[in-house]
Design a protein around this motif. Sequence first.
Motif, PDB file in Angstrom:
ATOM      1  N   VAL A 114       0.836  -1.208   0.000  1.00 27.95           N
ATOM      2  CA  VAL A 114       0.000   0.000   0.000  1.00 27.95           C
ATOM      3  C   VAL A 114       0.867   1.253   0.000  1.00 27.95           C
ATOM      4  O   VAL A 114       0.615   2.195  -0.762  1.00 27.95           O
ATOM      5  N   ILE A 115       1.915   1.252   0.810  1.00 27.10           N
ATOM      6  CA  ILE A 115       2.821   2.408   0.840  1.00 27.10           C
ATOM      7  C   ILE A 115       3.525   2.565  -0.496  1.00 27.10           C
ATOM      8  O   ILE A 115       3.663   3.681  -1.009  1.00 27.10           O
ATOM      9  N   ALA A 116       3.945   1.476  -1.104  1.00 23.62           N
ATOM     10  CA  ALA A 116       4.595   1.549  -2.419  1.00 23.62           C
ATOM     11  C   ALA A 116       3.620   2.059  -3.479  1.00 23.62           C
ATOM     12  O   ALA A 116       3.994   2.842  -4.354  1.00 23.62           O
ATOM     13  N   TYR A 117       2.352   1.640  -3.393  1.00 25.36           N
ATOM     14  CA  TYR A 117       1.349   2.064  -4.371  1.00 25.36           C
ATOM     15  C   TYR A 117       1.095   3.567  -4.262  1.00 25.36           C
ATOM     16  O   TYR A 117       1.079   4.276  -5.269  1.00 25.36           O
ATOM     17  N   PHE A 118       0.885   4.057  -3.030  1.00 25.83           N
ATOM     18  CA  PHE A 118       0.580   5.480  -2.858  1.00 25.83           C
ATOM     19  C   PHE A 118       1.819   6.355  -2.902  1.00 25.83           C
ATOM     20  O   PHE A 118       1.707   7.581  -2.859  1.00 25.83           O
ATOM     21  N   SER A 119       3.001   5.765  -3.010  1.00 25.32           N
ATOM     22  CA  SER A 119       4.225   6.543  -3.215  1.00 25.32           C
ATOM     23  C   SER A 119       4.380   6.964  -4.669  1.00 25.32           C
ATOM     24  O   SER A 119       5.157   7.867  -4.974  1.00 25.32           O
ATOM     25  N   ARG A 120       3.656   6.308  -5.552  1.00 26.10           N
ATOM     26  CA  ARG A 120       3.705   6.675  -6.974  1.00 26.10           C
ATOM     27  C   ARG A 120       2.925   7.968  -7.187  1.00 26.10           C
ATOM     28  O   ARG A 120       1.970   8.271  -6.461  1.00 26.10           O
ATOM     29  N   PRO A 121       3.307   8.778  -8.186  1.00 28.19           N
ATOM     30  CA  PRO A 121       2.675  10.094  -8.362  1.00 28.19           C
ATOM     31  C   PRO A 121       1.180  10.052  -8.687  1.00 28.19           C
ATOM     32  O   PRO A 121       0.402  10.812  -8.099  1.00 28.19           O
TER      33      PRO A 121
ATOM     34  N   GLY B 175      -5.239  12.918  -3.386  1.00 28.33           N
ATOM     35  CA  GLY B 175      -5.244  14.274  -2.832  1.00 28.33           C
ATOM     36  C   GLY B 175      -6.297  15.153  -3.466  1.00 28.33           C
ATOM     37  O   GLY B 175      -7.033  15.872  -2.776  1.00 28.33           O
ATOM     38  N   LEU B 176      -6.390  15.105  -4.792  1.00 26.28           N
ATOM     39  CA  LEU B 176      -7.398  15.897  -5.498  1.00 26.28           C
ATOM     40  C   LEU B 176      -8.807  15.453  -5.112  1.00 26.28           C
ATOM     41  O   LEU B 176      -9.697  16.286  -4.898  1.00 26.28           O
TER      42      LEU B 176
ATOM     43  N   ALA C  31      -1.019  12.948   5.690  1.00 24.46           N
ATOM     44  CA  ALA C  31      -0.792  11.504   5.632  1.00 24.46           C
ATOM     45  C   ALA C  31      -0.327  11.077   4.249  1.00 24.46           C
ATOM     46  O   ALA C  31       0.576  10.236   4.105  1.00 24.46           O
ATOM     47  N   LEU C  32      -0.912  11.672   3.222  1.00 19.85           N
ATOM     48  CA  LEU C  32      -0.535  11.324   1.850  1.00 19.85           C
ATOM     49  C   LEU C  32       0.903  11.751   1.547  1.00 19.85           C
ATOM     50  O   LEU C  32       1.673  10.994   0.947  1.00 19.85           O
ATOM     51  N   VAL C  33       1.279  12.932   1.991  1.00 21.47           N
ATOM     52  CA  VAL C  33       2.660  13.413   1.782  1.00 21.47           C
ATOM     53  C   VAL C  33       3.635  12.551   2.572  1.00 21.47           C
ATOM     54  O   VAL C  33       4.717  12.204   2.089  1.00 21.47           O
ATOM     55  N   LYS C  34       3.238  12.188   3.774  1.00 18.19           N
ATOM     56  CA  LYS C  34       4.120  11.345   4.596  1.00 18.19           C
ATOM     57  C   LYS C  34       4.324   9.970   3.944  1.00 18.19           C
ATOM     58  O   LYS C  34       5.430   9.422   3.981  1.00 18.19           O
ATOM     59  N   ILE C  35       3.280   9.430   3.332  1.00 13.71           N
ATOM     60  CA  ILE C  35       3.397   8.151   2.626  1.00 13.71           C
ATOM     61  C   ILE C  35       4.235   8.324   1.357  1.00 13.71           C
ATOM     62  O   ILE C  35       5.102   7.511   1.057  1.00 13.71           O
ATOM     63  N   ALA C  36       3.984   9.399   0.613  1.00 13.27           N
ATOM     64  CA  ALA C  36       4.646   9.593  -0.683  1.00 13.27           C
ATOM     65  C   ALA C  36       6.132   9.902  -0.534  1.00 13.27           C
ATOM     66  O   ALA C  36       6.906   9.621  -1.435  1.00 13.27           O
ATOM     67  N   LEU C  37       6.526  10.478   0.570  1.00 17.16           N
ATOM     68  CA  LEU C  37       7.954  10.823   0.739  1.00 17.16           C
ATOM     69  C   LEU C  37       8.588   9.809   1.572  1.00 17.16           C
ATOM     70  O   LEU C  37       9.207   9.192   1.986  1.00 17.16           O
TER      71      LEU C  37
END
Length: 123
Positions: A55-62, A69-70, A117-123
Amino acid sequence: MRYLTDRKRATGLGASGQGTHHHYQMLISSILMVVVVPLFVFTFGAGMGGTREEVIAYFSRPWPAIVTGLGMIVILNHVKNEAHEAIEDYVHGMAERFALIATSALTYTLMAMGLFALVKIAL
């Protein structure tokens, strides 16, 4: 008995003086939601069901991060505007002011928490 003056009728302003501003705002928001909600549902749904690392790898993609987020921003903003309209119609006085502040605070807090949370996952 007509409550609109000739000037208000010509400029499109109603009795409240806001005219069709809220209608167009909600129309634009609804049109955005027609596109964003299916993208959000399919993108968010595709990321569910895996292990924590998947899940973290999936939501790390742009793409999934941007769509999620949108989706959060558009949906929560639409909910806030609809809640404000209902509060303005049915609640009056100080309770109306407190309810408007509370719904704004809640939706903006949810937006901030979701994006954090999304930024924390993506970075």
